[in-house]
Design a protein around this motif. Structure first.
Motif, PDB file in Angstrom:
ATOM      1  N   ASN A 182       0.894  -1.579  -0.278  1.00 40.70           N
ATOM      2  CA  ASN A 182      -0.083  -0.373  -0.402  1.00 40.70           C
ATOM      3  C   ASN A 182       0.860   1.796   0.228  1.00 40.70           C
ATOM      4  O   ASN A 182       0.261   1.952  -0.466  1.00 40.70           O
ATOM      5  CB  ASN A 182      -1.031  -0.373   1.351  1.00 40.70           C
ATOM      6  CG  ASN A 182      -2.439  -0.440   1.220  1.00 40.70           C
ATOM      7  OD1 ASN A 182      -3.043  -1.244  -0.079  1.00 40.70           O
ATOM      8  ND2 ASN A 182      -2.855  -1.507   2.222  1.00 40.70           N
ATOM      9  N   ALA A 183       1.578   1.439   1.177  1.00 37.11           N
ATOM     10  CA  ALA A 183       2.827   2.246   1.090  1.00 37.11           C
ATOM     11  C   ALA A 183       3.957   2.323   2.310  1.00 37.11           C
ATOM     12  O   ALA A 183       3.984   1.249   2.425  1.00 37.11           O
ATOM     13  CB  ALA A 183       2.113   3.273   1.488  1.00 37.11           C
ATOM     14  N   LEU A 184       4.728   3.273   2.055  1.00 39.49           N
ATOM     15  CA  LEU A 184       6.076   3.095   3.468  1.00 39.49           C
ATOM     16  C   LEU A 184       5.291   4.132   4.238  1.00 39.49           C
ATOM     17  O   LEU A 184       4.368   5.097   3.789  1.00 39.49           O
ATOM     18  CB  LEU A 184       6.971   3.784   3.132  1.00 39.49           C
ATOM     19  CG  LEU A 184       7.761   3.098   2.030  1.00 39.49           C
ATOM     20  CD1 LEU A 184       8.989   3.506   2.175  1.00 39.49           C
ATOM     21  CD2 LEU A 184       8.072   1.520   2.422  1.00 39.49           C
ATOM     22  N   GLN A 185       4.891   4.000   5.550  1.00 42.54           N
ATOM     23  CA  GLN A 185       3.883   4.271   6.758  1.00 42.54           C
ATOM     24  C   GLN A 185       4.578   5.004   7.980  1.00 42.54           C
ATOM     25  O   GLN A 185       5.326   4.089   8.146  1.00 42.54           O
ATOM     26  CB  GLN A 185       2.480   4.194   7.156  1.00 42.54           C
ATOM     27  CG  GLN A 185       1.734   4.335   7.848  1.00 42.54           C
ATOM     28  CD  GLN A 185       0.481   4.167   8.433  1.00 42.54           C
ATOM     29  OE1 GLN A 185       0.906   2.808   8.023  1.00 42.54           O
ATOM     30  NE2 GLN A 185      -0.869   4.663   7.088  1.00 42.54           N
ATOM     31  N   CYS A 186       4.839   6.093   8.378  1.00 39.25           N
ATOM     32  CA  CYS A 186       5.350   6.224   9.209  1.00 39.25           C
ATOM     33  C   CYS A 186       5.079   5.919  11.065  1.00 39.25           C
ATOM     34  O   CYS A 186       3.249   5.995  10.917  1.00 39.25           O
ATOM     35  CB  CYS A 186       5.476   7.680   9.072  1.00 39.25           C
ATOM     36  SG  CYS A 186       6.569   8.763  11.036  1.00 39.25           S
ATOM     37  N   ARG A 187       5.887   5.057  11.688  1.00 40.21           N
ATOM     38  CA  ARG A 187       5.493   4.890  12.549  1.00 40.21           C
ATOM     39  C   ARG A 187       4.803   5.565  13.815  1.00 40.21           C
ATOM     40  O   ARG A 187       4.777   5.286  14.598  1.00 40.21           O
ATOM     41  CB  ARG A 187       6.609   3.307  13.201  1.00 40.21           C
ATOM     42  CG  ARG A 187       6.849   2.564  12.221  1.00 40.21           C
ATOM     43  CD  ARG A 187       8.246   1.942  11.947  1.00 40.21           C
ATOM     44  NE  ARG A 187       7.948   0.619  13.128  1.00 40.21           N
ATOM     45  CZ  ARG A 187       8.660  -0.196  14.009  1.00 40.21           C
ATOM     46  NH1 ARG A 187      10.022   0.215  13.387  1.00 40.21           N
ATOM     47  NH2 ARG A 187       8.700  -0.766  14.703  1.00 40.21           N
ATOM     48  N   GLU A 188       5.596   6.869  13.480  1.00 39.55           N
ATOM     49  CA  GLU A 188       5.035   7.836  14.702  1.00 39.55           C
ATOM     50  C   GLU A 188       3.792   8.796  14.196  1.00 39.55           C
ATOM     51  O   GLU A 188       2.359   8.610  14.737  1.00 39.55           O
ATOM     52  CB  GLU A 188       6.113   8.395  14.866  1.00 39.55           C
ATOM     53  CG  GLU A 188       6.680   7.950  15.431  1.00 39.55           C
ATOM     54  CD  GLU A 188       6.354   7.546  17.414  1.00 39.55           C
ATOM     55  OE1 GLU A 188       5.760   7.591  17.925  1.00 39.55           O
ATOM     56  OE2 GLU A 188       7.643   6.412  16.813  1.00 39.55           O
ATOM     57  N   LEU A 236      10.052   4.839   8.940  1.00 38.56           N
ATOM     58  CA  LEU A 236       8.911   4.465   8.083  1.00 38.56           C
ATOM     59  C   LEU A 236       9.088   3.121   8.301  1.00 38.56           C
ATOM     60  O   LEU A 236      10.079   2.021   8.260  1.00 38.56           O
ATOM     61  CB  LEU A 236       9.075   4.522   6.487  1.00 38.56           C
ATOM     62  CG  LEU A 236       9.047   5.913   6.240  1.00 38.56           C
ATOM     63  CD1 LEU A 236       9.002   6.819   4.834  1.00 38.56           C
ATOM     64  CD2 LEU A 236       8.046   6.698   7.057  1.00 38.56           C
ATOM     65  N   GLU A 237       7.740   2.481   7.549  1.00 39.72           N
ATOM     66  CA  GLU A 237       7.461   1.031   7.685  1.00 39.72           C
ATOM     67  C   GLU A 237       6.599   0.521   6.253  1.00 39.72           C
ATOM     68  O   GLU A 237       5.543   1.078   6.293  1.00 39.72           O
ATOM     69  CB  GLU A 237       7.093   0.596   8.928  1.00 39.72           C
ATOM     70  CG  GLU A 237       6.558  -1.306   9.010  1.00 39.72           C
ATOM     71  CD  GLU A 237       6.300  -1.655  10.857  1.00 39.72           C
ATOM     72  OE1 GLU A 237       6.807  -2.447  10.656  1.00 39.72           O
ATOM     73  OE2 GLU A 237       5.132  -1.018  10.869  1.00 39.72           O
ATOM     74  N   VAL A 238       7.410  -0.543   5.656  1.00 42.85           N
ATOM     75  CA  VAL A 238       6.167  -1.016   5.175  1.00 42.85           C
ATOM     76  C   VAL A 238       4.609  -1.464   5.450  1.00 42.85           C
ATOM     77  O   VAL A 238       4.371  -2.294   5.904  1.00 42.85           O
ATOM     78  CB  VAL A 238       6.926  -2.227   4.139  1.00 42.85           C
ATOM     79  CG1 VAL A 238       5.309  -2.803   2.886  1.00 42.85           C
ATOM     80  CG2 VAL A 238       7.525  -2.277   3.396  1.00 42.85           C
ATOM     81  N   GLN A 239       3.732  -1.280   4.464  1.00 41.89           N
ATOM     82  CA  GLN A 239       2.393  -1.479   4.747  1.00 41.89           C
ATOM     83  C   GLN A 239       1.786  -1.841   3.825  1.00 41.89           C
ATOM     84  O   GLN A 239       1.897  -1.786   2.598  1.00 41.89           O
ATOM     85  CB  GLN A 239       0.636  -0.142   5.311  1.00 41.89           C
ATOM     86  CG  GLN A 239       1.804   0.219   6.616  1.00 41.89           C
ATOM     87  CD  GLN A 239       1.014  -0.125   7.940  1.00 41.89           C
ATOM     88  OE1 GLN A 239       0.653  -0.807   7.859  1.00 41.89           O
ATOM     89  NE2 GLN A 239       2.693  -0.310   7.984  1.00 41.89           N
ATOM     90  N   PHE A 240       1.199  -3.431   3.968  1.00 37.80           N
ATOM     91  CA  PHE A 240       0.513  -4.129   2.368  1.00 37.80           C
ATOM     92  C   PHE A 240      -0.607  -3.793   2.910  1.00 37.80           C
ATOM     93  O   PHE A 240      -1.573  -3.697   3.635  1.00 37.80           O
ATOM     94  CB  PHE A 240       0.406  -5.640   3.438  1.00 37.80           C
ATOM     95  CG  PHE A 240       2.218  -5.733   2.803  1.00 37.80           C
ATOM     96  CD1 PHE A 240       3.056  -5.961   1.589  1.00 37.80           C
ATOM     97  CD2 PHE A 240       3.213  -5.212   3.780  1.00 37.80           C
ATOM     98  CE1 PHE A 240       4.449  -6.428   2.253  1.00 37.80           C
ATOM     99  CE2 PHE A 240       4.890  -5.486   3.705  1.00 37.80           C
ATOM    100  CZ  PHE A 240       4.695  -6.376   2.667  1.00 37.80           C
ATOM    101  N   ASP A 241      -1.180  -4.481   1.406  1.00 36.29           N
ATOM    102  CA  ASP A 241      -2.805  -4.653   1.467  1.00 36.29           C
ATOM    103  C   ASP A 241      -3.484  -6.376   2.045  1.00 36.29           C
ATOM    104  O   ASP A 241      -3.301  -7.004   1.052  1.00 36.29           O
ATOM    105  CB  ASP A 241      -3.395  -4.610  -0.088  1.00 36.29           C
ATOM    106  CG  ASP A 241      -4.891  -4.775  -0.490  1.00 36.29           C
ATOM    107  OD1 ASP A 241      -5.687  -5.033   0.232  1.00 36.29           O
ATOM    108  OD2 ASP A 241      -5.379  -4.329  -1.598  1.00 36.29           O
ATOM    109  N   TYR A 242      -3.396  -6.975   2.808  1.00 41.23           N
ATOM    110  CA  TYR A 242      -3.729  -7.650   3.774  1.00 41.23           C
ATOM    111  C   TYR A 242      -4.895  -8.307   2.466  1.00 41.23           C
ATOM    112  O   TYR A 242      -4.816  -9.684   2.407  1.00 41.23           O
ATOM    113  CB  TYR A 242      -3.848  -7.888   5.206  1.00 41.23           C
ATOM    114  CG  TYR A 242      -2.235  -6.893   5.788  1.00 41.23           C
ATOM    115  CD1 TYR A 242      -1.540  -7.571   5.934  1.00 41.23           C
ATOM    116  CD2 TYR A 242      -1.871  -6.051   6.252  1.00 41.23           C
ATOM    117  CE1 TYR A 242      -0.235  -7.382   6.234  1.00 41.23           C
ATOM    118  CE2 TYR A 242      -0.959  -5.696   7.187  1.00 41.23           C
ATOM    119  CZ  TYR A 242       0.259  -6.231   7.081  1.00 41.23           C
ATOM    120  OH  TYR A 242       1.044  -6.144   7.488  1.00 41.23           O
TER     121      TYR A 242
END
Length: 415
Positions: A5-11, A31-37
């Motif tokens: 989905n995106a790289l998303q800031c964990r904060e 940043l952390e990888v967010q997936f379309d689960y």
């Protein structure tokens, strides 16, 4: 079709396009990888995984690379060994060790690097690099050679010689930095900003870190698709520890597990244990260690990037983060070798030492399903056991001499 989905800031939660960036431009959070689960759930199954390659790429749907990986490089799917003898010594009836000493460069770092190098090539990089405490250097050098990339590895100047050789043999350019890991990591961050280089644990870090999840995926699959009661993992930056937690959650999110309640425990060496020290104070704020003093050099990161997130995960999963002395590390190395025939590096001694603490303190019960992660091979850190093993004895080439020398040591043999 991409499942990222995106790289998303964990904060702050801001989203970024999946490119070579690892820090939020607004709050400087990681940043952390967010997936379309849901998309992954629609196309993944236990059967599709079983039909996949005999490597970590059997879990490609849950990794942040769209194509171009090397399924023939034997990274991952390492043995999950039933540790009967070690379990008997510790009083555990269902103990396993996940033996990552047998990866191509002899540590779990081959997992994260396999993902990072595939993503670096996908993003168009030609130079591959890392800031390393040792094991990552060998993994990056091997991956660079395998994929024909120009490769640099930056190491503390006082790192174990075996780890320097283990990177140099692949033809990488070795840069020895006169300073701590945190100092050389800052240097590498500056270089990553200046040059078009893929530093696997800096500007490619969000993708690199995802490779650690495969240890959780494999453990669950090898246990017959059940999550263990306990996992004991070493902590350096904290990335491995936190991604084990993410991997277990993802298996539930995509329908491969109905539920999981694994307690994930962390292990550090006393001479560089900022996360364990914070845990002991029941604090979410760790104190950086300026000058690490531990034989577990692969864990000697005084300012761990994922330290806060490791403490957060420990609270969420009721895990314990503990530390052991240098003497206990050596004892752990010897205990594992003498009982299970597995020679681990110092990080493995840390894991076994903390496992022993957890049993003694009643955190792990005799019948709990327990997995200890052994992340590197002992041939890399032989200095740690110098003068700690039994001396050899010399004999003349006769049976009489052999029997006499044994008798002098109180050992009597008969034909």
């Amino acid at each position: 079709m991409s499942t990222i989905n995106a790289l998303q800031c964990r904060e702050c939660g801001r989203a970024y396009e999946p490119r070579a960036v690892h820090v939020c431009e607004f709050c400087f959070g990681p940043l952390e990888v967010q997936f379309d689960y849901q998309a992954i759930r629609d196309r993944i199954s236990r059967e599709s995984i079983a039909a996949g390659p005999q490597t970590l790429w059997r879990y490609a749907d849950l990794l942040p690379v769209e194509s171009g990986w090397d399924p023939t490089w034997p990274v991952g799917l390492t043995p999950l060994q039933r540790a009967h003898n070690l379990g008997e010594r510790l009083g555990l009836n269902r103990l396993y060790i996940k033996n990552d000493t047998v990866n191509p460069s002899f540590s779990f770092k081959d997992r994260v690097v396999a993902v990072a190098v595939a993503k670096a090539r996908e993003l168009g990089f030609e130079t591959f690099a890392c800031a390393s405490t040792g094991n990552l250097a060998g993994a990056v050098a091997a991956a660079g050679a395998r994929h024909g990339m120009d490769t640099y590895v930056f190491l503390p100047a006082d790192i174990e010689l075996g780890k320097v050789r283990g990177a140099a043999v692949y033809g990488a350019r070795i840069v020895a930095v006169d300073g701590t890991y945190d100092e050389l990591n800052r240097l590498c961050s500056e270089i990553a900003d200046l040059y078009e280089w893929a530093f696997c644990n800096i500007n490619v870090r969000p993708y690199y870190a995802e490779g650690s999840k495969t240890l959780a995926f494999e453990t669950v699959e090898q246990l017959g698709w059940q999550a263990p009661d306990h996992i004991v993992a070493p902590i350096a930056s904290g990335s491995l520890y936190t991604k084990i937690g993410k991997g277990l959650r993802e298996l539930v999110d995509v329908g491969l597990l109905d539920e999981q309640h694994t307690r994930i425990h962390g292990a550090q060496g006393d001479g560089c244990a900022p996360v364990a020290e914070a845990f002991a104070r029941d604090s979410m704020t760790y104190r950086a260690v300026r000058t690490p003093q531990t034989i577990a050099k692969s864990l000697a990161i005084g300012n761990p990037a994922d330290g806060f997130y490791a403490l957060k995960l420990a609270k969420e999963c009721e895990g314990v983060i503990d530390a052991v002395s240098d003497a206990e590390i050596v004892d752990g190395i010897r205990l594992l070798a003498e009982t299970e025939g597995v020679f681990a590096e110092t990080a493995g001694g840390v894991t076994v030492g903390v496992l022993k603490h957890l049993v003694e303190n009643g955190e792990i019960g005799p019948d709990d399903l327990t997995v200890a992660l052994i992340t590197g091979n002992g041939l890399k850190t032989q200095e740690a056991i110098d003068s700690q093993t039994a001396d050899s004895f010399a004999v003349k080439p006769t049976v009489t001499s052999f029997e006499q020398v044994l008798a002098d040591r109180g050992v009597y043999v008969t034909a």
